[in-house]
Scaffold this motif. Sequence first.
Motif, mmCIF file in Angstrom:
data_model
loop_
_atom_site.group_PDB
_atom_site.id
_atom_site.type_symbol
_atom_site.label_atom_id
_atom_site.label_comp_id
_atom_site.label_asym_id
_atom_site.label_seq_id
_atom_site.Cartn_x
_atom_site.Cartn_y
_atom_site.Cartn_z
ATOM 1 N N MET A 1 -19.473 43.350 25.145
ATOM 2 C CA MET A 1 -18.676 44.084 25.991
ATOM 3 C C MET A 1 -18.143 45.319 25.311
ATOM 4 S SD MET A 1 -16.206 41.785 28.271
ATOM 5 C CE MET A 1 -16.826 40.783 29.480
ATOM 6 N N ASP A 2 -18.168 46.526 25.997
ATOM 7 C CA ASP A 2 -17.904 47.814 25.543
ATOM 8 C C ASP A 2 -16.085 47.989 25.556
ATOM 9 O OD1 ASP A 2 -17.678 50.282 24.708
ATOM 10 O OD2 ASP A 2 -18.679 51.224 26.386
ATOM 11 N N ASN A 3 -15.618 47.744 24.585
ATOM 12 C CA ASN A 3 -14.357 47.866 24.347
ATOM 13 C C ASN A 3 -13.601 49.486 25.100
ATOM 14 O OD1 ASN A 3 -11.734 46.833 23.857
ATOM 15 N ND2 ASN A 3 -11.706 47.486 21.704
ATOM 16 N N GLU A 4 -14.467 50.173 24.974
ATOM 17 C CA GLU A 4 -14.120 51.619 25.292
ATOM 18 C C GLU A 4 -14.061 51.521 27.169
ATOM 19 O OE1 GLU A 4 -12.522 55.505 25.289
ATOM 20 O OE2 GLU A 4 -12.661 54.201 23.476
ATOM 21 N N ALA A 5 -15.099 50.918 27.532
ATOM 22 C CA ALA A 5 -14.923 50.904 28.897
ATOM 23 C C ALA A 5 -14.021 50.025 29.876
ATOM 24 C CB ALA A 5 -16.526 50.147 29.564
ATOM 25 N N ILE A 6 -13.684 49.041 29.014
ATOM 26 C CA ILE A 6 -12.481 48.121 29.353
ATOM 27 C C ILE A 6 -11.310 48.815 29.327
ATOM 28 C CG2 ILE A 6 -11.043 46.063 28.718
ATOM 29 C CD1 ILE A 6 -13.842 44.863 28.004
ATOM 30 N N LYS A 7 -11.050 49.436 28.218
ATOM 31 C CA LYS A 7 -9.715 50.480 28.025
ATOM 32 C C LYS A 7 -9.757 51.381 29.499
ATOM 33 C CE LYS A 7 -9.044 50.182 23.169
ATOM 34 N NZ LYS A 7 -8.957 51.017 21.946
ATOM 35 N N GLN A 8 -10.610 52.224 29.682
ATOM 36 C CA GLN A 8 -11.033 53.299 30.573
ATOM 37 C C GLN A 8 -10.692 52.536 31.949
ATOM 38 O OE1 GLN A 8 -14.634 55.198 30.708
ATOM 39 N NE2 GLN A 8 -13.560 57.092 31.477
ATOM 40 N N LEU A 9 -11.251 51.227 32.343
ATOM 41 C CA LEU A 9 -11.005 50.724 33.555
ATOM 42 C C LEU A 9 -9.342 50.351 33.811
ATOM 43 C CD1 LEU A 9 -14.112 48.495 34.252
ATOM 44 C CD2 LEU A 9 -13.212 50.931 35.307
ATOM 45 N N ASP A 10 -8.991 49.792 32.513
ATOM 46 C CA ASP A 10 -7.545 49.388 32.662
ATOM 47 C C ASP A 10 -6.737 50.496 32.861
ATOM 48 O OD1 ASP A 10 -8.102 46.715 32.435
ATOM 49 O OD2 ASP A 10 -7.711 46.738 30.203
ATOM 50 N N LEU A 11 -6.955 51.650 32.094
ATOM 51 C CA LEU A 11 -6.000 52.924 32.586
ATOM 52 C C LEU A 11 -6.192 53.626 33.915
ATOM 53 C CD1 LEU A 11 -4.395 54.854 30.814
ATOM 54 C CD2 LEU A 11 -6.379 56.184 30.344
ATOM 55 N N LEU A 12 -7.367 53.334 34.396
ATOM 56 C CA LEU A 12 -7.569 54.009 35.739
ATOM 57 C C LEU A 12 -7.016 52.839 36.812
ATOM 58 C CD1 LEU A 12 -11.593 54.875 35.652
ATOM 59 C CD2 LEU A 12 -9.597 56.284 36.247
ATOM 60 N N ALA A 13 -6.774 51.556 36.535
ATOM 61 C CA ALA A 13 -6.211 50.760 37.274
ATOM 62 C C ALA A 13 -4.686 51.211 37.286
ATOM 63 C CB ALA A 13 -6.426 49.358 36.825
ATOM 64 N N THR A 14 -4.208 51.412 36.032
ATOM 65 C CA THR A 14 -2.715 51.878 36.096
ATOM 66 C C THR A 14 -2.443 52.946 36.783
ATOM 67 O OG1 THR A 14 -2.474 50.643 33.978
ATOM 68 C CG2 THR A 14 -0.844 52.265 34.512
ATOM 69 N N PHE A 15 -3.140 54.128 36.801
ATOM 70 C CA PHE A 15 -3.338 55.331 37.570
ATOM 71 C C PHE A 15 -3.134 55.132 38.851
ATOM 72 C CE2 PHE A 15 -4.309 57.935 33.695
ATOM 73 C CZ PHE A 15 -2.889 57.956 33.136
ATOM 74 N N HIS A 16 -4.309 54.209 39.354
ATOM 75 C CA HIS A 16 -4.070 53.809 40.940
ATOM 76 C C HIS A 16 -2.858 53.323 41.317
ATOM 77 C CE1 HIS A 16 -8.516 54.469 40.694
ATOM 78 N NE2 HIS A 16 -8.517 54.551 41.955
ATOM 79 N N TYR A 17 -2.263 52.318 40.601
ATOM 80 C CA TYR A 17 -1.051 52.042 41.063
ATOM 81 C C TYR A 17 0.080 53.092 41.082
ATOM 82 C CZ TYR A 17 -2.749 47.363 39.545
ATOM 83 O OH TYR A 17 -3.375 46.141 39.352
ATOM 84 N N VAL A 18 0.088 53.986 40.076
ATOM 85 C CA VAL A 18 0.947 55.264 40.283
ATOM 86 C C VAL A 18 0.761 55.913 41.370
ATOM 87 C CG1 VAL A 18 1.575 57.234 39.129
ATOM 88 C CG2 VAL A 18 1.231 55.098 37.980
ATOM 89 N N VAL A 19 -0.544 56.515 41.625
ATOM 90 C CA VAL A 19 -0.940 57.308 42.849
ATOM 91 C C VAL A 19 -0.746 56.502 44.270
ATOM 92 C CG1 VAL A 19 -3.055 58.571 43.842
ATOM 93 C CG2 VAL A 19 -2.439 58.584 41.326
ATOM 94 N N GLY A 20 -1.046 55.216 44.188
ATOM 95 C CA GLY A 20 -0.788 54.541 45.521
ATOM 96 C C GLY A 20 0.808 54.468 45.720
ATOM 97 N N GLY A 21 1.709 54.273 44.632
ATOM 98 C CA GLY A 21 3.032 54.344 44.810
ATOM 99 C C GLY A 21 3.518 55.694 45.336
ATOM 100 N N LEU A 22 2.884 56.700 44.833
ATOM 101 C CA LEU A 22 3.469 58.121 45.074
ATOM 102 C C LEU A 22 2.901 58.365 46.693
ATOM 103 C CD1 LEU A 22 2.471 60.207 41.988
ATOM 104 C CD2 LEU A 22 4.749 59.801 42.953
ATOM 105 N N ILE A 23 1.578 57.974 47.050
ATOM 106 C CA ILE A 23 1.305 58.414 48.369
ATOM 107 C C ILE A 23 2.023 57.353 49.413
ATOM 108 C CG2 ILE A 23 -0.628 57.715 49.869
ATOM 109 C CD1 ILE A 23 -2.773 58.723 47.565
#
Length: 132
Positions: A1-23
């Motif tokens: 498993m690519d650790n960098e890809a996992i970190k990137q997906l987790d960060l994107l998920a967090t930003f989705h929560y933030v943007v979803g809340g703002l919208i």
Amino acid sequence: MDNEAIKQLDLLATFHYVVGGLIALFSCMPFLHVFMGLAMVSGTFFGATEGSAHPPLFIGWMFVIMGSVFILLGWACAVCILIAGNKLRKRQGRLFCMVVAGVECMFMPFGTVLGVFTLIALNKDSVKALFP
């Protein structure tokens, strides 16, 4: 498993929560139009003076209906973005996340940036391998 890809997906998920809340938050702004339309329909918006010209009743209803539609559409988009964030965190529904990322591009400026980065990330081979 690519650790960098996992970190990137987790960060994107967090930003989705933030943007979803703002919208979801900014989708509440049309409540002003709904309340103004209700005041027009009830007759309290223009005061109780007799003989003054009031707009037709359908104008008030138009404010109520259109405001309600915009609120519901905004909340629906916010819920879809929150679900996409959850799916990104669980590494499920790659196609759903890509569709939501495309829709996110309409919400300037944060949604556009997040949507583009999500589309770029989901098209990488290392990220594709993480999804079933």
